[in-house]
Design a protein around this motif. Structure first.
Motif, PDB file in Angstrom:
ATOM      1  N   LEU A 147       0.846  -1.193   0.000  1.00 19.42           N
ATOM      2  CA  LEU A 147       0.000   0.000   0.000  1.00 19.42           C
ATOM      3  C   LEU A 147       0.880   1.240   0.000  1.00 19.42           C
ATOM      4  O   LEU A 147       1.909   1.274   0.688  1.00 19.42           O
ATOM      5  N   ASP A 151      -3.655   4.971  -0.513  1.00 18.11           N
ATOM      6  CA  ASP A 151      -4.312   3.665  -0.485  1.00 18.11           C
ATOM      7  C   ASP A 151      -4.914   3.430   0.897  1.00 18.11           C
ATOM      8  O   ASP A 151      -4.502   4.038   1.889  1.00 18.11           O
ATOM      9  N   TYR A 153      -7.208   0.276   3.500  1.00 11.79           N
ATOM     10  CA  TYR A 153      -7.645  -1.106   3.678  1.00 11.79           C
ATOM     11  C   TYR A 153      -8.791  -1.162   4.675  1.00 11.79           C
ATOM     12  O   TYR A 153      -9.006  -0.231   5.458  1.00 11.79           O
ATOM     13  N   HIS A 161      -3.263 -11.272  10.462  1.00 10.44           N
ATOM     14  CA  HIS A 161      -2.700 -10.167   9.680  1.00 10.44           C
ATOM     15  C   HIS A 161      -1.379  -9.692  10.282  1.00 10.44           C
ATOM     16  O   HIS A 161      -1.073  -9.942  11.432  1.00 10.44           O
TER      17      HIS A 161
END
Length: 182
Positions: A147, A151, A153, A161
């Motif tokens: 990213l 950007d 998420y 994660h």
């Protein structure tokens, strides 16, 4: 904040031995001992795992020193944000003393070479963020994403994660997680 001393104080307050906390958290006895003696500086994921044996969130752990004022704040200046990072990662919590908080909002800085740890993070809730500057690597489940500034998420935090910055510049993101007990 002295993480080792604080962990020992909370553990004793909960009436747990190092051995019992280690068993509950799924770590070794020596891990608890080394953290309490400040022989090691735990990663964010390692500290989260240890605190899960209490149970206590990172936010609650790092907010213990805050005595809180009587008047509810609306604005939090940059020097008033609670740093819940691990010395390598910089996580600054917005609204640390907000009552009954439903989410955690943080400014996160990942210096070059930083990493949340080999062990993937996993917790209840959802998280979202936008990259403000730099770039970083996000792993969610089996997928790896790069990213860059602009950007963003959004994913279910129960999916394992990890966050890494293998690049040559700082990466800064602004994130939100639910529930507030990151």
């Amino acid at each position: 904040m002295d993480i080792g001393t604080s962990l020992k104080a909370v553990r004793k307050l909960k009436g747990l031995s190092q051995r019992e906390l280690a068993k509950r958290a799924g770590v070794t006895n020596s891990t608890i001992s080394m953290i309490e003696k400040n022989s090691v500086s735990p990663s964010v994921s390692s500290l989260k795992k240890v605190l899960s044996g209490l149970p206590m969130s990172l936010v609650d752990f790092f907010s213990m020193e805050d005595s809180g004022g009587s008047e509810q704040k609306v604005v939090y200046r940059s020097d008033e944000l609670l740093d819940i990072g691990d010395g390598n990662l910089d996580y600054k919590l917005v609204g640390r003393d907000y009552p009954n908080r439903a989410m955690s909002v943080m400014s996160e800085t990942y210096p070059p070479g930083s990493d949340t740890g080999e062990e993937m993070l996993k917790h209840e809730g959802e998280e979202a963020a936008m990259v403000i500057e730099g770039k970083f690597e996000l792993t969610v489940g089996e997928e790896v994403f790069i990213l860059e500034a602009g950007d963003s998420y959004y994913f279910n935090s129960e999916t394992p994660h990890r966050f890494r910055n293998p690049f040559d510049e700082n990466c800064r993101i602004v994130s939100a997680t639910t529930p507030a007990n990151f």
